[in-house]
Motif scaffolding. Sequence first.
Motif, PDB file in Angstrom:
ATOM      1  N   GLY A  65       0.812  -1.211   0.000  1.00  0.00           N
ATOM      2  CA  GLY A  65       0.000   0.000   0.000  1.00  0.00           C
ATOM      3  C   GLY A  65       0.846   1.261   0.000  1.00  0.00           C
ATOM      4  N   LEU A 126      -2.379  -6.528   7.419  1.00  0.00           N
ATOM      5  CA  LEU A 126      -3.320  -5.456   7.747  1.00  0.00           C
ATOM      6  C   LEU A 126      -2.732  -4.075   7.465  1.00  0.00           C
ATOM      7  N   LEU A 128      -2.175  -2.951   4.790  1.00  0.00           N
ATOM      8  CA  LEU A 128      -2.877  -2.442   3.604  1.00  0.00           C
ATOM      9  C   LEU A 128      -3.956  -1.421   3.960  1.00  0.00           C
ATOM     10  N   ILE A 129      -4.438  -1.495   5.185  1.00  0.00           N
ATOM     11  CA  ILE A 129      -5.490  -0.563   5.610  1.00  0.00           C
ATOM     12  C   ILE A 129      -4.878   0.831   5.739  1.00  0.00           C
ATOM     13  N   PRO A 130      -5.397   1.787   4.982  1.00  0.00           N
ATOM     14  CA  PRO A 130      -4.830   3.145   5.025  1.00  0.00           C
ATOM     15  C   PRO A 130      -4.804   3.718   6.445  1.00  0.00           C
ATOM     16  N   THR A 133      -0.710   1.342   8.768  1.00  0.00           N
ATOM     17  CA  THR A 133       0.463   0.549   8.391  1.00  0.00           C
ATOM     18  C   THR A 133       1.545   0.587   9.469  1.00  0.00           C
TER      19      THR A 133
END
Length: 182
Positions: A65, A126, A128-130, A133
Amino acid sequence: MPYKGSLFCGIPWELIMNSMVNRMIRAAKLDAQLYEEVEADKGTLGQAMCVVVLASIAAGVGSGGLGGFSGFFIGTIGALISWFIWAALTYFIGTKILPEPTTRADIGELLRTTGFSSSPGLIRILGLIPGVTNIVFLAASVWMLAAMIIAVRQALDYQSTFRAVGVCVIGWIVQISVLLLL
């Protein structure tokens, strides 16, 4: 009725996966008995290496991400290299520099236990969750350090958890220094 699923070395694949997942959960729960089991069972090396690869891929995905495919690639390879350096340093420091009189270990024992200590690293996916990180990677690092300490204490037959902490922290600092230089 004979088993009709795929087999690996004569063992049903589902049994192997259930065993590995169960061990990963126990490793993440910091179950010292699990680390004793994998230390003694030479047949768990493949599972331990699989855990390292999965945790490294999770780090890559969680890093993706931040940098797309290059973040994924660098995160995955970086995590693999980082684990290998840390495991090798821990073996050297723990058996050659800071052993206890009871320390009896070979590299395979340490690779199996420290491989499973990577289990908490799966949460890095997880990342990846904006916006989370850094928090996820910090939490995973602390959790993995705790697991590594238990793994090292068990693999090196230390009576002192404090000594295991010292070995892991020294190895971690050297590993970070090497990675920063690269």
